[in-house]
Design an enzyme around this catalytic site. Structure first.
Site, mmCIF file in Angstrom:
data_model
loop_
_atom_site.group_PDB
_atom_site.id
_atom_site.type_symbol
_atom_site.label_atom_id
_atom_site.label_comp_id
_atom_site.label_asym_id
_atom_site.label_seq_id
_atom_site.Cartn_x
_atom_site.Cartn_y
_atom_site.Cartn_z
ATOM 1 N N GLY A 1 -4.876 -8.181 23.281
ATOM 2 C CA GLY A 1 -5.402 -9.259 22.924
ATOM 3 C C GLY A 1 -5.351 -9.649 21.612
ATOM 4 O O GLY A 1 -4.457 -9.073 21.151
ATOM 5 N N ALA A 2 -6.214 -10.426 20.927
ATOM 6 C CA ALA A 2 -5.902 -11.165 19.743
ATOM 7 C C ALA A 2 -4.365 -11.534 19.476
ATOM 8 O O ALA A 2 -3.889 -11.209 18.455
ATOM 9 C CB ALA A 2 -6.363 -10.173 18.640
ATOM 10 N N GLY B 1 3.905 -12.984 17.842
ATOM 11 C CA GLY B 1 4.609 -12.068 18.014
ATOM 12 C C GLY B 1 4.575 -11.670 19.924
ATOM 13 O O GLY B 1 5.727 -11.480 20.632
ATOM 14 N N HIS B 2 3.120 -11.642 20.286
ATOM 15 C CA HIS B 2 2.926 -11.371 21.857
ATOM 16 C C HIS B 2 3.634 -12.705 22.280
ATOM 17 O O HIS B 2 4.264 -12.608 23.559
ATOM 18 C CB HIS B 2 1.531 -11.586 21.876
ATOM 19 C CG HIS B 2 0.579 -10.372 21.282
ATOM 20 N ND1 HIS B 2 -0.201 -10.619 20.335
ATOM 21 C CD2 HIS B 2 0.718 -8.916 21.738
ATOM 22 C CE1 HIS B 2 -0.789 -9.267 20.049
ATOM 23 N NE2 HIS B 2 0.019 -8.405 20.916
ATOM 24 N N GLN C 1 -6.815 5.164 22.716
ATOM 25 C CA GLN C 1 -5.891 5.087 21.818
ATOM 26 C C GLN C 1 -6.328 5.032 20.440
ATOM 27 O O GLN C 1 -5.480 5.046 19.334
ATOM 28 C CB GLN C 1 -4.729 4.176 22.203
ATOM 29 C CG GLN C 1 -4.751 2.813 21.889
ATOM 30 C CD GLN C 1 -3.921 1.616 22.397
ATOM 31 O OE1 GLN C 1 -3.652 1.537 23.705
ATOM 32 N NE2 GLN C 1 -2.737 1.133 21.516
ATOM 33 N N GLU D 1 9.465 -4.415 19.004
ATOM 34 C CA GLU D 1 9.954 -3.476 18.060
ATOM 35 C C GLU D 1 9.329 -3.000 17.026
ATOM 36 O O GLU D 1 9.550 -2.069 16.266
ATOM 37 C CB GLU D 1 11.563 -3.826 17.909
ATOM 38 C CG GLU D 1 12.336 -3.479 18.904
ATOM 39 C CD GLU D 1 13.788 -4.072 18.752
ATOM 40 O OE1 GLU D 1 14.183 -4.884 17.653
ATOM 41 O OE2 GLU D 1 14.605 -4.200 19.759
ATOM 42 N N ASP E 1 6.041 -1.743 16.914
ATOM 43 C CA ASP E 1 5.613 -0.486 17.102
ATOM 44 C C ASP E 1 6.876 0.360 17.595
ATOM 45 O O ASP E 1 7.095 0.775 18.838
ATOM 46 C CB ASP E 1 4.751 -0.611 18.157
ATOM 47 C CG ASP E 1 3.590 -1.504 17.684
ATOM 48 O OD1 ASP E 1 2.922 -1.139 16.641
ATOM 49 O OD2 ASP E 1 3.081 -2.596 18.225
ATOM 50 N N GLN F 1 5.889 3.459 19.347
ATOM 51 C CA GLN F 1 5.466 3.514 20.547
ATOM 52 C C GLN F 1 6.480 2.834 21.744
ATOM 53 O O GLN F 1 6.591 3.586 22.969
ATOM 54 C CB GLN F 1 4.334 2.300 20.723
ATOM 55 C CG GLN F 1 3.948 1.781 22.007
ATOM 56 C CD GLN F 1 2.925 0.720 21.664
ATOM 57 O OE1 GLN F 1 1.749 1.144 21.614
ATOM 58 N NE2 GLN F 1 2.942 -0.438 22.022
ATOM 59 N N ARG G 1 -3.851 -7.266 13.617
ATOM 60 C CA ARG G 1 -4.586 -6.991 12.538
ATOM 61 C C ARG G 1 -4.507 -7.833 11.360
ATOM 62 O O ARG G 1 -5.425 -7.770 10.465
ATOM 63 C CB ARG G 1 -4.494 -5.433 12.025
ATOM 64 C CG ARG G 1 -4.790 -4.400 12.765
ATOM 65 C CD ARG G 1 -4.013 -3.110 12.525
ATOM 66 N NE ARG G 1 -3.847 -2.047 13.727
ATOM 67 C CZ ARG G 1 -4.947 -1.296 13.916
ATOM 68 N NH1 ARG G 1 -6.137 -1.448 13.112
ATOM 69 N NH2 ARG G 1 -4.718 -0.512 14.925
#
Ligand code: PAF
Length: 283
Positions: free
Chosen positions: A31-32, A36-37, A61, A151, A153, A156, A190
């Site tokens: 969320g948030a 990018g999302h 996590q 990318e 992350d 990840q 963030r």
């Protein structure tokens, strides 16, 4: 667009979509949502019959209780953005719907084959155990044909690819480029925690990374690391947690530029209390 909160509801929908012979694209998120999302969601919408997005702030996590408590949450705003982007199904379960007490207490076991011994794996113990735990559960529920990850992350994404292969998920993992604010700062949930001033200062991270690309191979790997770290920390309150120069496949540190033909610089920087990550491809 529908918003589902329970396992039963999502299972029912998946059965319906699959029996109609439609393809499923999936974007897991916490969320948030930001640009990018939305870039992941738009690609997902374009490449699949049905786009599904999960919104779940995954407690397993987080290795820091304050970080989990402060993580920005806004389901209504997220839902509006997703509807606009063409998402068909949002899966937004609460914690009890996903985990029993035991699962939350004990780190999920997975053989990372060394991918977790560097960078985030060092500074956030058990972080990736939690990521693999939730993404594997979500893959089992959503049964996507394709799943989309950013990318930004970088570590990840490598771990999700390994997990998908090791656990034999019939899912194509699609990695998508970093989307940046006009200032160069990588979009991140963030960023919402930064003050306006900090947000301006945080743009310095990418400026230094970009600059380092212009001279990286005229210096040694170690010198570049010190030089980038010093240049970033010249702007207060930026504090580099790590800056590693790694092989993009194995994620292991390289000592010389000629040791790999796929080289990424990955870093984490604190801007005040906010932890930001970014990376740049050198070769
Ligand atoms: O990248 C994230 O937002 C999370 O790590 C993910 C993949 C949604 C798992 O909780």
């Amino acid at each position: 667009m529908i918003i589902l909160k329970t396992q039963n509801a999502i299972i029912e929908q998946i059965i319906e979509v699959k029996s109609a012979g439609k393809t499923i694209g999936f974007v897991p998120t916490m969320g948030a949502l930001h640009q990018g999302h939305l870039a992941l969601v738009k690609k997902c919408v374009a490449e699949n019959d049905v786009a599904i997005v999960s919104i779940f702030v995954n407690p397993t996590q987080f290795n820091n209780a304050d970080d989990l408590a402060c993580y920005p949450r806004n389901l209504d705003a997220d839902a509006a953005l997703l509807e606009n982007a063409g998402c068909k199904i949002v899966f937004a379960p609460n914690v009890n719907e996903i985990y029993n007490e035991q699962e939350i207490k004990k780190p999920f076991e997975f053989d990372f084959q060394g991918l977790d011994t560097v960078m985030e794996g060092v500074f956030r113990p058990n972080h990736f155990n939690g990521v693999v735990q939730i993404v594997s559960k979500l893959f089992l529920l959503v049964q996507p044909d394709r799943a989309y990850f950013g990318e930004k992350d970088f570590q990840q994404l490598a771990i999700i690819r390994l997990m998908t292969k090791t656990l034999n998920f019939p899912v194509k993992i699609v990695g998508c480029p970093i989307i940046r604010e006009e200032s160069g700062l990588a979009f991140s949930s963030r960023n919402a925690l930064l003050t306006e001033k900090e947000r301006e200062i945080a743009a310095h991270i990418y400026a230094v990374l970009t600059e380092s690309k212009t001279f990286f191979n005229h210096t040694s790997v170690e010198e570049l690391k010190s030089c980038v770290t010093a240049a970033i920390e010249r702007k207060e309150p930026l504090k580099v947690e790590y800056f590693e120069i790694i092989d993009g496949n194995t994620l292991q540190n390289i000592e010389k530029w000629e040791n790999s033909d796929y080289i990424i610089g990955c870093l984490t920087v604190y801007c005040g209390k906010v932890r930001l990550i970014d990376n740049i491809k050198y070769v």
